[in-house]
Design an enzyme around this catalytic site. Sequence first.
Site, mmCIF file in Angstrom:
data_model
loop_
_atom_site.group_PDB
_atom_site.id
_atom_site.type_symbol
_atom_site.label_atom_id
_atom_site.label_comp_id
_atom_site.label_asym_id
_atom_site.label_seq_id
_atom_site.Cartn_x
_atom_site.Cartn_y
_atom_site.Cartn_z
ATOM 1 N N ARG A 48 42.425 -69.795 23.756
ATOM 2 C CA ARG A 48 43.662 -70.483 23.369
ATOM 3 C C ARG A 48 44.420 -70.993 24.603
ATOM 4 N NH1 ARG A 48 46.125 -66.877 18.357
ATOM 5 N NH2 ARG A 48 44.357 -67.135 16.970
ATOM 6 N N ASP A 150 59.763 -67.230 10.710
ATOM 7 C CA ASP A 150 58.601 -66.937 11.548
ATOM 8 C C ASP A 150 59.062 -67.037 13.000
ATOM 9 O OD1 ASP A 150 55.337 -67.034 10.733
ATOM 10 O OD2 ASP A 150 55.788 -67.332 12.858
HETATM 11 C C1 LIG Z 1 48.714 -64.263 9.296
HETATM 12 S S1 LIG Z 1 50.295 -65.015 9.136
HETATM 13 C C2 LIG Z 1 50.795 -64.417 7.539
HETATM 14 C C3 LIG Z 1 51.327 -65.530 6.668
HETATM 15 C C4 LIG Z 1 51.712 -65.118 5.245
HETATM 16 N N1 LIG Z 1 52.706 -64.074 5.245
HETATM 17 C C5 LIG Z 1 50.507 -64.716 4.442
HETATM 18 O O1 LIG Z 1 50.372 -63.541 4.096
HETATM 19 O O2 LIG Z 1 49.686 -65.576 4.133
HETATM 20 C C6 LIG Z 1 51.278 -64.004 10.244
HETATM 21 C C7 LIG Z 1 52.543 -64.707 10.730
HETATM 22 O O3 LIG Z 1 53.390 -63.747 11.361
HETATM 23 C C8 LIG Z 1 54.073 -64.396 12.407
HETATM 24 N N2 LIG Z 1 54.610 -63.399 13.352
HETATM 25 C C9 LIG Z 1 53.931 -62.641 14.245
HETATM 26 N N3 LIG Z 1 54.778 -61.877 14.953
HETATM 27 C C10 LIG Z 1 56.019 -62.143 14.494
HETATM 28 C C11 LIG Z 1 57.315 -61.664 14.832
HETATM 29 N N4 LIG Z 1 57.515 -60.756 15.804
HETATM 30 N N5 LIG Z 1 58.369 -62.160 14.163
HETATM 31 C C12 LIG Z 1 58.192 -63.091 13.187
HETATM 32 N N6 LIG Z 1 56.999 -63.588 12.826
HETATM 33 C C13 LIG Z 1 55.917 -63.116 13.472
HETATM 34 C C14 LIG Z 1 53.019 -65.309 13.015
HETATM 35 O O4 LIG Z 1 53.589 -66.353 13.758
HETATM 36 C C15 LIG Z 1 52.261 -65.782 11.772
HETATM 37 O O5 LIG Z 1 52.715 -67.032 11.336
#
Ligand SMILES: C[S@@+](CC[C@H](N)C(=O)[O-])C[C@H]1O[C@@H](n2cnc3c(N)ncnc32)[C@H](O)[C@@H]1O
Length: 280
Positions: A48, A150
């Site tokens: 990345r 997010d």
């Molecule tokens: C795999 S996605 C999950 C999306 C959705 N909730 C689903 O279940 O399909 C995880 C998301 O968590 C966000 N994320 C990771 N760490 C975070 C944090 N400390 N605060 C807010 N969002 C975070 C990432 O940017 C990502 O978009």
Amino acid sequence: MTTSTLRSSNYTALQPLADTEFNFFRQWLFQNSGITLNDSKKSLVSGRLSKRIAKLGLGSFSAYLKIIRSGDKEEAQVLLNILTTNETYFFREHKHFEFMQSVILPDLKQAGKVSVWSAAASTGEEAYTVALIMADAFGLHGPWSVTGTDINTEVLSIGQRAIYPIEASVKIPESYRKKYCLKGKGKDQGLFRICGELRKQVNFTQHNLMQPYAGTERFNLVFLRNVLIYFDLEEKKEILRHVMNSMTPGGWLLVGHSESITGYSERIKQYQPGCYRLIS
Ligand SMILES: C[S@@+](CC[C@H](N)C(=O)[O-])C[C@H]1O[C@@H](n2cnc3c(N)ncnc32)[C@H](O)[C@@H]1O
């Protein structure tokens, strides 16, 4: 690629990411998001970062590291965007949405206004899945709202635009698609958009789950799905504390099917696997 195209595209092979550099980036990510990356993630991080380094025309990981270390805020946000994993899709783990319709929404009918939080919203599919169901249950202009948050600003802007490839719509039941999705024509062929009236009920804003929620709204239902897997136990508990403080008493909390928060706090009670209620 031939040698001449390599030369003409100014391509420079990077030295492999050193362990010290990898450690810098993972510590940085931990401090800025709470996410823990284990050793197995080195090649993912390297891949990345390489793309970003090529885009900036830099020649090494250490040159990029210096930019981050210098405190460049804009690049720090880009790095957060690069290092988070954002996979999501409409009606993901659809059993949650069936449960929402059959148990949670009847329970919330008396709540007055229903506020739902998609707390790791990624590109917005989860927030709009909720909105489709809310619109059908309480009306398109009913007393409800969905907030998507997010840490990644790039995914949030995709959520705000609400334009997705047409293939993503196959997960959306046809009745919802007909009512709330607009098929792109001409230059927008192959895309669809969530209709404007539904979009008005959904807001996206940046929020780091490791911090208390800054808004004054209290949520009746929180989707905290497929995000806790990126954190160690202490950080998971901290996230849960902040989330619980933003919920209404008796509010509902859903986590991903592979995630469990049972035993993390006395303030929540498991209703069924993946589904919890705030009891105090
Ligand atoms: C795999 S996605 C999950 C999306 C959705 N909730 C689903 O279940 O399909 C995880 C998301 O968590 C966000 N994320 C990771 N760490 C975070 C944090 N400390 N605060 C807010 N969002 C975070 C990432 O940017 C990502 O978009």
